[in-house]
Each structure stands twice: as C-alpha cells, then as structure tokens.
Design a protein around this motif. Structure first.
Motif, short mmCIF file in Angstrom:
data_model
loop_
_atom_site.label_atom_id
_atom_site.label_comp_id
_atom_site.label_asym_id
_atom_site.label_seq_id
_atom_site.Cartn_x
_atom_site.Cartn_y
_atom_site.Cartn_z
N ASP A 320 0.55 -1.07 0.40
CA ASP A 320 -0.18 -0.71 -0.13
C ASP A 320 0.63 1.18 -0.46
OD1 ASP A 320 -2.09 1.95 0.16
OD2 ASP A 320 -3.03 0.85 1.59
N VAL A 321 0.86 1.74 -1.55
CA VAL A 321 1.88 3.11 -0.89
C VAL A 321 1.55 4.01 -0.34
CG1 VAL A 321 3.31 4.74 -3.14
CG2 VAL A 321 2.46 2.40 -3.28
N VAL A 322 0.42 4.94 0.01
CA VAL A 322 -0.76 5.85 0.18
C VAL A 322 -0.14 5.70 2.07
CG1 VAL A 322 -2.33 7.14 0.97
CG2 VAL A 322 -1.86 5.76 -1.27
N LYS A 323 -0.16 3.92 2.52
CA LYS A 323 0.37 4.25 3.53
C LYS A 323 1.41 3.73 4.44
CE LYS A 323 -3.42 0.76 5.00
NZ LYS A 323 -4.21 -0.21 5.58
N ASP A 324 2.58 3.50 2.86
CA ASP A 324 3.90 3.86 3.72
C ASP A 324 4.59 5.33 3.29
OD1 ASP A 324 4.19 1.36 3.59
OD2 ASP A 324 4.83 0.64 1.83
N ARG A 325 3.53 6.20 2.13
CA ARG A 325 4.12 7.48 2.28
C ARG A 325 3.53 7.63 3.33
NH1 ARG A 325 2.50 8.48 -3.48
NH2 ARG A 325 4.30 7.42 -4.41
N GLU A 326 2.35 7.87 4.12
CA GLU A 326 1.97 8.46 5.37
C GLU A 326 2.61 8.54 6.82
OE1 GLU A 326 -1.78 6.87 6.27
OE2 GLU A 326 -2.99 8.02 4.79
N LEU A 327 3.77 6.47 6.86
CA LEU A 327 4.13 6.43 7.98
C LEU A 327 5.90 6.97 7.48
CD1 LEU A 327 4.78 3.83 10.08
CD2 LEU A 327 5.46 2.68 8.45
N GLU A 328 5.75 7.44 6.24
CA GLU A 328 7.67 8.12 5.97
C GLU A 328 7.86 9.56 6.47
OE1 GLU A 328 10.57 8.52 2.70
OE2 GLU A 328 8.41 7.98 2.78
N LEU A 329 5.85 10.00 5.80
CA LEU A 329 6.39 11.33 6.66
C LEU A 329 5.89 11.42 8.45
CD1 LEU A 329 3.70 12.61 3.91
CD2 LEU A 329 5.90 12.93 4.42
N LEU A 330 5.07 10.37 9.16
CA LEU A 330 5.10 10.30 10.03
C LEU A 330 6.30 10.44 10.84
CD1 LEU A 330 3.38 10.41 13.14
CD2 LEU A 330 2.93 8.34 12.74
N LEU A 331 7.28 9.52 10.73
CA LEU A 331 8.54 9.25 10.99
C LEU A 331 9.60 10.27 11.01
CD1 LEU A 331 9.09 5.16 10.12
CD2 LEU A 331 8.61 6.59 12.43
N ARG A 332 9.27 11.55 9.61
CA ARG A 332 10.08 12.18 9.83
C ARG A 332 9.76 13.63 10.64
NH1 ARG A 332 10.50 12.75 2.94
NH2 ARG A 332 11.23 11.13 2.71
N GLU A 333 8.56 13.76 10.74
CA GLU A 333 8.00 14.48 11.50
C GLU A 333 8.31 14.12 13.49
OE1 GLU A 333 6.39 17.26 11.29
OE2 GLU A 333 6.24 17.13 9.18
N ILE A 334 8.97 12.97 13.23
CA ILE A 334 9.41 12.30 15.04
C ILE A 334 10.49 12.58 15.10
CG2 ILE A 334 9.50 10.46 16.14
CD1 ILE A 334 6.63 8.87 15.51
#
Length: 507
Positions: A320-334
């Motif tokens: 799921d590309v959308v979920k991976d991108r959302e997770l990646e953005l969240l990890l970057r914010e962290i």
C-alpha cells in the motif's frame, strides 16, 4: 595513476573483502577451526541455539587446555561473525533460526584446506587438462569454418586410429598409481571450489532481492512504472550479475540427468583403481558425493530465485503506497521533533510517551438517527398448523426405541425350553419380526453378558435382522451357546420386576 598505484588499489580492495579479512585476523585459526568442525558438506546449516552451544563447548575445551581464545561467549561470537559477513542467519523450514556459511567463509576454508594438504604440482594430468581446455575454447572461438573442420577431422582421425588399434588387440596402457593420484588431486581442487561458487550465486540473488525491494519502497513514481521496471528486472534476473550469468551457462549442463549419471559412473570407475586403496573412507565418501553436491547447489540457487519471485509478487500485490508514505511522513516529523528536543535535553532526560492514546472526555454521541421502523412490532406469524404432519403413533415410536430386554429374555427362555436351537443366533432367527430388529441384537448381547455366557473362540454366526420398515439386514456375530447353568441364570433374570442377578426380588 601509475601501474604500481593501480596494483596497490586492487590489492587493497582484495584485502577489504571478507575472505581476506577473515584470514588476516588474530583469531582466524580459531574461527576457521570452529567453522570446519561445526559445518561440513553434508551439514550446510546449523540451528542457531545449537551453534551457540557448540562454540561455548569449543571455548571451554580450549581454555581448559591452556589455549588462548577470544573473549565472549558463543552467542556473542556468532553475532560478531555474522556482522563480519562470515555467517548468514535465516529462518529455516521449521520456523527456527539457523546459521550457514557465506561464500567468503567457504572460500577461506577452501584456501586453508588447499594449503594444509599436498597440492597437485605441475604434472602430466594438469598440463593435459589445460591443453584440452585451451584447445576446446580455441575451437569455439575461431569463426573460420575450414579451421574448425580441420580440427574436427584431426580429432576423428586420432580417435579412429586408437579405436582400430584396440580392436586389433593392441595393449591397453593402465594408468599408474602416481598418475591417478595426480589426477585425483586436480579433481579435488576443482570440486572443492563448487560450494563457494554456488553460495556466491545464492548471495548474488539475495542481494538483488534486497535491492529490488528497497528500490520499490523508495519509488515516488506511478505504480505502473514500478511494475514495468520490476518485470524487466525479473526477466534479466540471472543475467544482470556475473555470478548469475555463469550459473545460467553451467545450468544447461548441470540439469542434464544423463550427464549427471555418467559423471557418477565415472567417479565409481576412478575409485575402482588400486590407487583408491590409499584413500580414507571420508575421502571416498566426499569424492562420491560430488553429484549430490552439484544437485544440492542447483536446488539451493533455484529455491533462492523462486523465493525472490514469490516475495516480490506478494509485496507488489499487498503493498500500500499511500500507507507507506503516511508512515514515512510521520517518522520524519518524529525525527524533527527529536532533533529539536536533543538541543536542550540532557544525557538522562526522558520523555513520557503513551503507547495508546487516552480516551476523550466527550458526551454521548448519537450513533444513528431515529428510525420509525425500529419500533414497529414484527408481523404476526402465519397459522400453518393445518400443514403439520400426523404425529407418530405409540407403536411406531416403540419400534424406533431401544431393545426390549424383558420380551427378548422370555423369548429366549421359550426357545431353549421348547425347541432344539443350539445358539443364541439360532434362537434369534426363529423369533417374530418385531423382536428381530437390529437393536435387539445389542439387547441380546447385554443379556449374554449378564449371565456370563461366552462366545466360542473364532466361531461366528449370522443374525438375520428385520427393520421396522420390513427390510432385512444380516449381521455376523460371535457364536454364543448356553449350558444348563447359563439357561437357569437366564430364567432368573426378570427385567419387568427389577430382579437382581442372584434371583431375589427388590421391594
């Protein structure tokens, strides 16, 4: 760059490889001794906990003898060797972790083995092997049709002349023990390189596996472009690396069953020569296991390649590309927040973080709108009592019930007293149809048990039962006959008045 500088760069690059790093370490003899003791040609993988225990045992044995050993226990050393790319850990078929040697460790072991035994020196067999290989490749490389025909004619002439000489009774020059030893040493050198060659191909496919997955996860392009690139890489899976191309070329020969059988026969012929008497049983087994080694290497490479294709297919289907991108953005914010916090935080500072978010203090929220249909009573049930079937009669219900023990007892007493029946089966077959139901056979067996009547060993008889619907069924039952004492005990039973086994009545 000068010639010596280029050579120095190549040598340094070679020394940076895990193979030479293993041989250059202080504890290299210990590491190689452990690998050689724990692994073999037949035992290519070892369960993780077992290898940890084995290394602990080796350390204790050497330390008790006063031999210097590296610091750490078996588990720590195995993890260190895995990080040094000498061991590879994976999950086996039984879902347990296991270790196997990498191609670098196999190359180091092969080099040590070649140095610890008598290497084949320059000899007739080695030169002949080189000359034959060069001649074969030169024939393939030369595009001149006339030259190739000339070489083939020369070979045909030589072989025909030798064949005619043997047909004419010419002497067959048997190879001496020295010549056979020289050829055997050459073959052992070549066979010893096979495990590391196969392992190198496996590692190449596994590396390609990881690279493709990483590229796929990092893609920001449309999914259609990613799929096109994946399919193109899959088509060139074994041809995009040097190891894969070499394996593909050899696989054409290795998958030939006739060639493998011929190789096995040739190995057996070599061991029939008198020189083989000087070989140890282990050397003979290892030499004969060459075909099995080749087949196992082929299977391992093909399994690794099939696993790559299966994993990538499942990854593409379930990714799921959308979920991976959302997770990646969240990890970057962290990471950004952590970087800001680290500017003022001390070495022992902590942050309280909830694993699960707390509940919201909110009033009751309406879950659904009012629906008038939800408050209406269900419609009345239709009266279908007139369609109900007629209830069964008492007699029909009794016919479907259990055995009639009292009637069966009375019928048996009457049969044995007034007829010439010999066994319970004969008595049963003479009864009325209403007492010959299949279930009555079970009641009859119960009665026989209560009077301690036993069947004759191996004797059988047929009970002709009649079902309530009039159909018949035959049952084969052990033959039971009654003597005078058993007949008297049968008469003493009274199921209607709850008579006890000794014949007295209970009030």
């Amino acid at each position: 760059m000068s010639e010596i500088a280029a050579e120095l760069a190549r040598v340094r690059e070679a020394f940076d490889r895990p193979t030479l790093r293993l041989l250059d370490r202080k504890w290299a003899p210990f590491v190689l001794a452990v690998f050689k003791s724990a692994f073999s040609r037949d035992r290519r993988s070892v369960q993780a906990d077992r290898l940890h225990s084995q290394v602990d045992a080796y350390l204790a044995d050497l330390r008790s003898s006063g031999v210097a050993t590296p610091n750490g226990n078996g588990r720590a050393l195995c993890v260190q060797w895995m990080n040094d790319q000498w061991l590879y850990r994976e999950t086996g078929d039984d879902d347990e972790e296991q270790y196997s040697l990498t191609s670098h460790a196999l190359e180091a072991l092969s080099l040590v083995d070649s140095l610890s035994r008598n290497r084949a020196l320059i000899s007739e067999s080695r030169l002949t092997m080189i000359v034959d290989a060069v001649r074969h490749r030169a024939t393939q490389a030369n595009p001149d049709r006339e030259e190739r025909i000339r070489r083939l004619d020369q070979q045909i002439t030589e072989l025909t002349s030798e064949r005619d000489r043997l047909i004419g009774g010419g002497e067959i020059a048997a190879a001496s023990n020295e010549q056979m030893h020289e050829g055997y040493a050459n073959l052992i050198d070549l066979i010893g390189q096979l495990p590391s060659d196969f392992k190198r191909v496996e590692e190449s496919v596994a590396g390609m596996h990881r690279q493709i997955v990483n590229d796929f996860r990092a893609e920001d392009r449309p999914i259609s472009e990613v799929l096109d690139e994946y399919l193109s890489k899959t088509d060139a899976l074994m041809s995009s690396t040097a190891e894969g191309r070499a394996f593909e070329g050899a696989f054409v020969l290795l998958r030939n069953e006739a060639l493998q059988q011929e190789l096995k026969n040739d190995l057996e012929t070599i061991l029939l020569h008198p020189f083989a008497d000087t070989l140890t049983p282990n050397e003979r087994r290892s030499f004969m296991a060459t075909v099995g080694l080749i087949r196992k290497g082929i299977d391992d490479v093909l399994t690794q390649r099939n696993g790559l294709t299966t994993t990538l297919r499942e990854h593409i289907v379930n990714h799921d590309v959308v979920k991976d991108r959302e997770l990646e953005l969240l990890l970057r914010e962290i990471n950004k927040e952590l970087a800001t916090w680290m500017q003022t935080a001390g070495p022992r500072s902590t942050v309280k973080a909830e694993l699960m978010p707390g509940t919201l203090d909110a009033p009751h929220l309406r879950e659904k709108f009012y629906d008038v249909d939800s408050h209406r009573p269900p419609p009345a049930l239709a009266d279908v009592s007139h369609e109900a079937p007629e209830p069964p009669s008492l007699d029909e219900m009794r016919k479907q019930g259990g055995p009639l023990l009292n009637q069966m007892r009375n019928a048996l007493i009457d049969a044995f007293a007034h007829t010439d029946v010999k066994s319970m089966g004969d008595a049963f077959n003479e009864l009325d149809a209403d007492l010959r139901r299949p279930v009555e056979i079970l009641g009859l067996m119960q009665i026989a048990t209560q009077i301690d009547a036993f069947s004759h060993a191996g004797a059988l008889e047929t009970f002709e039962a009649v079902r309530p619907d009039g159909s018949t069924r035959s049952f084969t039952v052990p033959r039971i006959t009654l003597n005078d004492d058993e007949t008297a005990a049968l008469a003493a039973l009274d199921y209607g008045n709850n008579t006890a086994m000794d014949g007295t009545e209970n009030d």
